[in-house]
Design an enzyme around this catalytic site. Sequence first.
Site, PDB file in Angstrom:
ATOM      1  N   ARG A  79      59.747  35.458  77.672  1.00 45.03           N
ATOM      2  CA  ARG A  79      60.373  35.709  76.197  1.00 45.03           C
ATOM      3  C   ARG A  79      61.734  36.124  76.196  1.00 45.03           C
ATOM      4  NH1 ARG A  79      55.345  37.641  72.722  1.00 45.03           N
ATOM      5  NH2 ARG A  79      54.273  35.912  72.589  1.00 45.03           N
ATOM      6  N   LYS A 182      45.896  37.982  89.660  1.00 46.69           N
ATOM      7  CA  LYS A 182      45.112  38.929  89.833  1.00 46.69           C
ATOM      8  C   LYS A 182      45.687  40.090  88.798  1.00 46.69           C
ATOM      9  CE  LYS A 182      45.070  42.677  92.183  1.00 46.69           C
ATOM     10  NZ  LYS A 182      46.275  43.600  92.282  1.00 46.69           N
ATOM     11  N   HIS A 212      46.471  37.674  97.412  1.00 46.68           N
ATOM     12  CA  HIS A 212      47.624  37.282  98.306  1.00 46.68           C
ATOM     13  C   HIS A 212      47.220  38.088  99.645  1.00 46.68           C
ATOM     14  CE1 HIS A 212      48.948  41.526  97.482  1.00 46.68           C
ATOM     15  NE2 HIS A 212      49.670  41.564  98.659  1.00 46.68           N
ATOM     16  N   LYS A 216      47.908  36.843 104.164  1.00 48.71           N
ATOM     17  CA  LYS A 216      48.480  37.395 105.308  1.00 48.71           C
ATOM     18  C   LYS A 216      47.715  36.832 106.636  1.00 48.71           C
ATOM     19  CE  LYS A 216      48.762  41.870 102.875  1.00 48.71           C
ATOM     20  NZ  LYS A 216      49.940  42.192 102.762  1.00 48.71           N
ATOM     21  N   GLU A 250      48.049  53.021 101.449  1.00 53.34           N
ATOM     22  CA  GLU A 250      49.566  52.991 100.841  1.00 53.34           C
ATOM     23  C   GLU A 250      50.226  54.150 100.868  1.00 53.34           C
ATOM     24  OE1 GLU A 250      50.031  49.421  98.380  1.00 53.34           O
ATOM     25  OE2 GLU A 250      48.193  50.385  97.432  1.00 53.34           O
ATOM     26  N   HIS A 274      40.973  42.347  97.149  1.00 44.83           N
ATOM     27  CA  HIS A 274      41.490  42.347  98.541  1.00 44.83           C
ATOM     28  C   HIS A 274      40.367  42.982  99.396  1.00 44.83           C
ATOM     29  CE1 HIS A 274      45.194  41.594  96.493  1.00 44.83           C
ATOM     30  NE2 HIS A 274      45.577  42.656  96.295  1.00 44.83           N
TER      31      HIS A 274
END
Length: 529
Positions: A79, A182, A212, A216, A250, A274
Amino acid sequence: MATEGIELEEEERHRATLVRVGELAPGGEPCVELCPPPCAIVLFGASGDLAARKLMPSFYNLRKSGLLPENFFVIGASRQKLDDESYRNAMEAAIRSNAQYDEKAWSDFRKRLFYRTLVPDARPYEDIKEALADREKEFKTGGNRIFYLATPPAAYPGIIEALGAAGLSEEKQGWSRIVIEKPYGRDSASAHQLNEVVLRNFREDQVYRIDHYLGKDTVQNIVMFRFANAIFEPIWNRRYIDHVQITVAETMGIEKRAAYYEQAGVLRDMFQNHMLQVLALVAMEPPSVYEANLVRDERVKILRALRPLPLESLSESLVIGQYVEGEAGSEWAPGYREEVGVSKDSTVPTYAAMKLFIDNWRWQDVPFYLRSGKRMAAKFSQVYIQFKRVPHLMFKGTLDAAGIMPNALVLKIQPDEKVQMLFHVKNPGSRVSLREVVMDFSYTEGYRGVKLDAYDRVLLDCMIGDKTLFIRRDGVRYSWEFLTPALDLLEKGGPGRKRPELFIYRAGSPGPTEADKFIQKDGRRWQND
Ligand code: BG6
């Protein structure tokens, strides 16, 4: 490095070509990739974060490595009011910060980039259709089209219906595919509704649902490692394996994604996709042929065999946590509730540890512990497989049995890309004395050439038409069916059922201490990096 393409007879269906991308050790085995056929990409959400951080750098890297054909272009759509030139400038900045910028490669890439503003009260999809037709003549892409949805998920149904209404899902000359990022729904019901919209407008074989993690290399290696070696499969079951731990830890927080994360939390963000996909690769049976639908059948069978989490005593299977401020790395990190855009009394979990079981012959009663969290002490993703202890310890009296750790195999996914085997050997010199040693294989050892990151791989596979690494409709369904009852209980409560408590943990710590107790009560402990 990329060399000239060689036509592949059996790949006639895709008209793909084989390109050499590297080799194993000087003069060793050549490594090849398929270079996809000509195609056009229409990228919705083109001015967003995903496009700038991952998608555009991936397209650019693939082209730079010789893995995209000459006949290829991208139309970005969103947009935001931009023209071709200003979009190219924005993408140049994105590539400078997220890829290895190269003057020559960029000048080749920029001329393949175009932009269309989606003006809601005009006829934006007719405009896209015309732009596609014009560019297709110029780039001779033969009518092969990929529509990539990288917008906020609320926009998916509208875009999909509009593509269908504009006739853009039809395959008149080449193929037409749709890639969906996702989150794919937020529970069983919404995922089902989204599937209905998608399949009203596209056939299932045109749909590419991305996870994704499956892109890997080290995740794909789980299957290769298991089924290309004869020595692991015979012991890959309940007789020899004590338990499995799958961890994605993480160090970063939620970045600037509060609006999304407040709706998602760690269970939707990491577990539904995942974590469960990695679990499926660890636990699945070997398909007879490594072919998309057969591999996906086996992954789905695992998701269907997950034992429902016990809602009467959910906290015995699930620990959830949320980070508070703390020292993360060398910096002071704010708590989740202090992040911009997060509600001051948010109860969204940023950490979860789950114990689950797979009800089939191979895995009956073997616990799988899954754990993921933001702002944890270290960034690491791994699959840790712990074998059972020796059936009888003949060194009793001489050695402390409890001190002898069982054997373990560790498949390290990132940032270390390794396979490690832990076992015991005699110490030199002394009479009866053992030590634990690690046999260590570094994944890229001996390889020279192009390395593809997860997005490079899934984008390439979508252009080639290989669906092995994508999620099928039934895969989405069963993963949501497993998680939705627990999410409902956490978020809405349930009569006579106790909601698991939300524990806090400091940013920069290994997670809530209750998660340690959770696994310790089973006589086990978390394996960290
Ligand atoms: C994404 C999640 O799917 O995966 C993020 O939405 C998460 O919250 C990311 O940080 C992790 O991916 P990777 O490849 O960095 O491990």
